[in-house]
Design an enzyme around this catalytic site. Structure first.
Site, short mmCIF file in Angstrom:
data_model
loop_
_atom_site.label_atom_id
_atom_site.label_comp_id
_atom_site.label_asym_id
_atom_site.label_seq_id
_atom_site.Cartn_x
_atom_site.Cartn_y
_atom_site.Cartn_z
N LYS A 59 0.84 -1.21 0.00
CA LYS A 59 0.00 0.00 0.00
C LYS A 59 0.87 1.25 0.00
CE LYS A 59 -2.44 0.82 3.78
NZ LYS A 59 -2.27 2.15 4.40
N GLY A 117 -4.34 8.39 6.58
CA GLY A 117 -3.35 9.38 7.02
C GLY A 117 -2.34 9.68 5.95
N SER A 161 5.59 11.55 12.45
CA SER A 161 5.31 10.62 11.35
C SER A 161 6.21 10.96 10.18
CB SER A 161 3.84 10.69 10.92
OG SER A 161 3.65 9.93 9.74
N ASP A 203 3.73 -0.21 12.56
CA ASP A 203 2.61 -0.98 12.02
C ASP A 203 2.69 -2.46 12.37
OD1 ASP A 203 1.43 1.23 10.95
OD2 ASP A 203 2.22 0.95 8.94
N ARG A 230 -5.26 -3.28 11.62
CA ARG A 230 -4.14 -4.11 12.05
C ARG A 230 -4.49 -4.92 13.31
NH1 ARG A 230 -1.02 -3.29 8.15
NH2 ARG A 230 -0.68 -1.21 7.25
#
Length: 414
Positions: A20, A90, A160, A301, A374
């Protein structure tokens, strides 16, 4: 919606879905080329569809043919709508904010409520001293106006990496040369390396010295076709399934990938699972696992599935430096602890650390996925080592990144 699972072993082969993260970047890079091309091997998750719809609103036409996406970006910039809808993605929001700053117009990002609860402070700090306006109009609306000019930029790296990637992708299109210096704790650098690789694949030149990136202006993205490689983050669930409950091979992976979550292979090795290289992937067989402490600052993740692995390992393990987990689709420190404990495991929070005492088996039970894809997938893998059935409340959240997950799982689970 609920889903009940009652599997106890896993055996077979799964082809990893398309990355992704790579797909987002490739679709944007081809669109910034203002040409026509094909992005191949794309899985149409909700997040990828959000990026495609935002590109469409900026003048890009696309046609979906199975797993290929045909892009016509010759009208890129001839906006169709000033209201972009990143939904719950996001990546989409943080990548498209700088893209809209190429046009010096007012744009509104209309988001799902949960998305704007996640931090955008890095952009707020960056734009404070620039002639750029950005403000939240409501819990679902973010308004941006301004034109980004070349210059020397400084951005925090501890919130991030998506902010850094978003800026890097537009800097080559500005009139002058720019630098971007990442300050503080630079986390998830693997995702920035991915961004740089895609930019290079589409003809953009830049270089890095330490935590400073140098990008020449007046460059053009090259028009090309591009194949998206397999996703190590999603592969991690099936590699874990092999280690916990059988014999599973995952194919479709680039063994030399720069994806940060490729670390799952090394972690399984350290825990005792001994992943075996096969053509275009890895094979993992069930093996007793040993707990260890894992710094997840660069691999956030993977936290839920690593938590599951530790919950079924010998000894006590810790997921360390998980502060960024607080701002995912759920508070992933709380949701990972809840997932494990709901199935009869032993996990607790200690600040931004998750402490997990391993057990030979879990009991089973009901898990609230808390709208986190997740958490859904990690729970499903945990079910392979549960004595009783597992019920996932809110399993449809998996569509955010991996709509075919349960189909692939049911193909190997027994």
């Amino acid at each position: 919606m609920i889903k009940e699972l009652n599997f106890h072993s896993a055996q077979g082969t799964v082809e990893a879905p398309a990355s992704k993260s790579y797909a987002h970047r490739a679709l944007i890079a081809l669109s910034l080329s203002r040409g026509k091309g094909v992005i191949r091997h794309v899985d149409l998750s909700m997040d990828i569809m959000a990026t495609l719809k935002c590109l469409e609103d900026l003048g890009v036409d696309f046609f979906i043919r199975e797993k290929d996406i045909l892009i016509d970006a010759t009208s890129f910039g001839q906006r169709r709508d000033r209201v972009l809808k990143p939904e719950e993605s996001g990546s989409t929001l943080r990548f498209f904010i700088p893209i809209t700053l190429l046009f010096d117009e007012v744009y509104e990002f209309r988001c799902k409520t949960g998305l704007l609860k996640r931090p955008i402070s890095v952009y707020e700090e960056l734009f404070h001293d620039l002639d750029i306006m950005m403000y939240k109009d409501s819990l679902e609306s973010l308004v941006v106006k301004g034109k980004l000019e070349s210059g020397d930029f400084r951005m925090r790296g501890d919130v991030s990496s998506q902010f850094i990637s978003g800026m890097l992708m537009v800097l080559p299109l500005l009139d002058g040369d720019s630098t971007l210096t990442v300050t503080g704790d630079f986390q998830s650098q693997g995702y920035v390396n991915m961004t740089l690789q895609v930019m290079q694949d589409f003809g953009i030149v830049g270089h890095r010295e330490g935590n400073t990136f140098f990008v020449a202006g007046n460059q053009k993205y090259t028009v090309r076709d591009y194949a998206v490689e397999g996703d190590y983050t999603q592969a991690a669930y099936f590699l874990a399934a092999g280690a916990l409950a059988g014999d599973v091979s995952v194919t479709g992976l680039n063994l030399h990938s720069v994806q940060g979550d490729r670390e799952i292979v090394d972690l399984l090795q350290k825990m005792g699972a001994a992943p075996e290289k096969i053509e275009n992937g890895y094979r993992v067989k069930r093996h007793p696992l040993k707990a260890l402490d894992i710094d997840i600052s660069d691999i956030p993740d993977l936290a839920p599935i690593l938590g599951v692995l530790l919950s079924l390992s010998e000894g006590t393990g810790r997921l360390l430096r998980g502060d960024r987990l607080r701002y995912k689709e759920s508070d992933r420190i709380k949701s990972t602890v809840s997932l494990i404990n709901s199935l009869g495991g032993d996990a607790r929070e200690e600040g931004n650390t998750i402490v997990i005492q391993g057990k030979p088996e879990l009991q089973g039970g009901r898990v609230n996925a808390q709208s986190d894809h997740r958490v859904v997938m990690a729970t499903a893998i945990a079910a392979l080592r549960c004595q009783g059935p597992v019920i996932i409340d809110g399993y449809e959240a998996v569509n955010k990144s991996y709509p075919e997950f349960f189909k692939d799982l049911e193909g190997i689970a027994r």
